[in-house]
Write an enzyme that holds these catalytic residues in place. Structure first.
Site, PDB file in Angstrom:
ATOM      1  CE1 TYR A  24       7.695  -2.312  -3.215  1.00 55.08           C
ATOM      2  CE2 TYR A  24       5.351  -1.955  -3.503  1.00 55.08           C
ATOM      3  CZ  TYR A  24       6.503  -1.808  -2.759  1.00 55.08           C
ATOM      4  OH  TYR A  24       6.459  -1.135  -1.551  1.00 55.08           O
TER       5      TYR A  24
ATOM      6  CE  LYS B 109      15.205  12.047  -2.031  1.00 59.00           C
ATOM      7  NZ  LYS B 109      15.040  13.111  -1.021  1.00 59.00           N
TER       8      LYS B 109
ATOM      9  CG  ASP C 137      12.878  13.771   1.449  1.00 58.35           C
ATOM     10  OD1 ASP C 137      12.197  14.255   0.522  1.00 58.35           O
ATOM     11  OD2 ASP C 137      14.111  13.969   1.552  1.00 58.35           O
TER      12      ASP C 137
ATOM     13  CG  ASP D 285       3.361  -0.298  -0.042  1.00 60.36           C
ATOM     14  OD1 ASP D 285       2.384  -0.327   0.736  1.00 60.36           O
ATOM     15  OD2 ASP D 285       4.124  -1.273  -0.198  1.00 60.36           O
TER      16      ASP D 285
ATOM     17  CG  ASP E  41       0.473   1.161   5.007  1.00 60.55           C
ATOM     18  OD1 ASP E  41      -0.655   1.151   4.481  1.00 60.55           O
ATOM     19  OD2 ASP E  41       1.196   0.158   5.071  1.00 60.55           O
TER      20      ASP E  41
END
Length: 359
Positions: A140, A186, A218, A242, A246
């Site tokens: 980000y 990852k 994942d 992030d 959620d």
């Protein structure tokens, strides 16, 4: 702050349903505090309302108030009213995080037996885990960042110290819980994830009593649905955190129930619900106040060491949810005001029972 001083709390009610849920949370704070916790509130404009009043989402006076406080309570910011504004309300949040050096976002997910029926999952056991999301670096914020009609570039960049500081916080936190940290990354694809593994492994060695393992993001996304009870403390980078936080919120039944902490190595922490400003229901007393009220409970624990008062709040929330007194997002018909009143009533009645039993 010493236990005898007056706690200084900055109040950022923000936009949309923000003022409504902040009013609810402060009513609960007043009810649980009484003469047991002394505090002073300083309300300041932030977000869209600050743009309207001051021309910018984070006025200098608001930032100064936050910096001088022991803790900051934030409700929500944003809305379509400011979509075409030169500065969006959300820019104020990014600027505040940077100014206060809030590099760690901490989001608890807790599903007790009392509120399991609100979860869309068929849970075999209660769920209680916390996500530590790195907040001020990663994709980000990385440079270079470019965009054209033919190509776009985003850069995921991390420095060793940025990883080490949040990792150390996560392991310290785990020592107060079930002593288990899972690094989510990852590393089979990303160089930044391989650095995370190297740095976090070194930090893990400082905490031999804490079980440490790693999972790919994942696989974690699947496991949060299949077996969320296995997790204790999840540590991860900005982008992954992030998304996963959620997802974690949804398994409780509603984003309206999840609080969060953003903190740095020193200075005030920021406490806020993870949901947005929901301008479509603003002013209708339909907003779920529970995430904001739980944010107050987190503040009492982490900034002021008043676990006793926080436990009264969370116990009352569990009882009210178990009784089905919930807002429409959880399938109920109660108003914001009614849920808040029920939580306050439970706190007061429990204290009356305790007083009677200990005469």
């Amino acid at each position: 702050m010493t236990t005898t001083s007056v706690a200084q709390i900055a109040i950022l009610a923000g936009d949309g349903v923000g003022p409504e849920i902040m009013t609810a949370a402060l009513a609960v704070l007043k009810a649980v505090s009484q003469d047991q916790f002394q505090y002073q509130l300083q309300a300041v404009p932030f977000g869209g309302i600050a743009i309207d009043q001051c021309g910018e989402p984070l006025p200098a006076t608001t930032l100064a108030t936050c910096q001088a406080s022991d803790a900051v309570l934030l409700a929500a910011v944003g809305g379509p009213k400011w979509d075409l504004s030169p500065q969006r309300p959300e820019a104020g949040l990014l600027a505040l995080r940077q100014a206060l050096n809030l590099f760690a976002n901490i989001r608890p997910t807790r599903i007790t037996e009392a509120n399991q029926h609100y979860s869309p999952l068929k849970l075999a056991a209660p769920v209680d885990f916390v996500i530590f999301r790195e907040l001020t670096s990663g994709i980000y914020f990385g440079q270079p960042r470019t965009f054209s009609s033919e190509m776009a570039v985003d850069t995921m960049r991390y420095q060793r110290e940025e990883i080490a500081r949040i990792a150390r916080l996560a392991f310290q936190f785990a020592t107060t819980r079930s002593q288990h940290v899972t690094l989510v990354d990852k590393a089979n694809v990303l160089a930044s994830s391989r650095l995370w593994r190297q740095v976090v492994a070194a930090i893990a060695a400082e905490f031999p009593a804490v079980t440490y393992d790693t999972k790919y993001v994942d696989a974690t996304a699947m496991q949060l649905i299949a077996h969320p009870e296995q997790f204790d403390v999840i540590l991860t980078a900005n982008l992954f955190g992030d998304i996963l936080s959620d997802e974690a919120a949804e398994i409780t039944g509603s984003l309206g129930t999840i609080p969060s902490i953003s903190q740095g190595s020193q200075g005030p922490a920021l406490y806020e619900p993870i949901h947005g400003s929901a301008p479509d229901i603003a002013g209708q007393s339909r907003a779920n106040p529970i995430a904001m009220i739980r944010s107050v409970a987190l503040m009492l624990v982490h900034s002021f060491k008043r676990t006793d008062l926080a436990n009264e709040i969370t116990t009352a929330i569990d009882a009210v949810m178990a009784a089905g007194i919930v807002t429409p997002d959880l399938g109920g018909s109660a108003t914001t005001t009614a849920v808040t009143a029920a939580i306050i009533n439970h706190i007061q009645e429990s204290r009356e029972v305790y007083a009677t039993d200990h005469v």
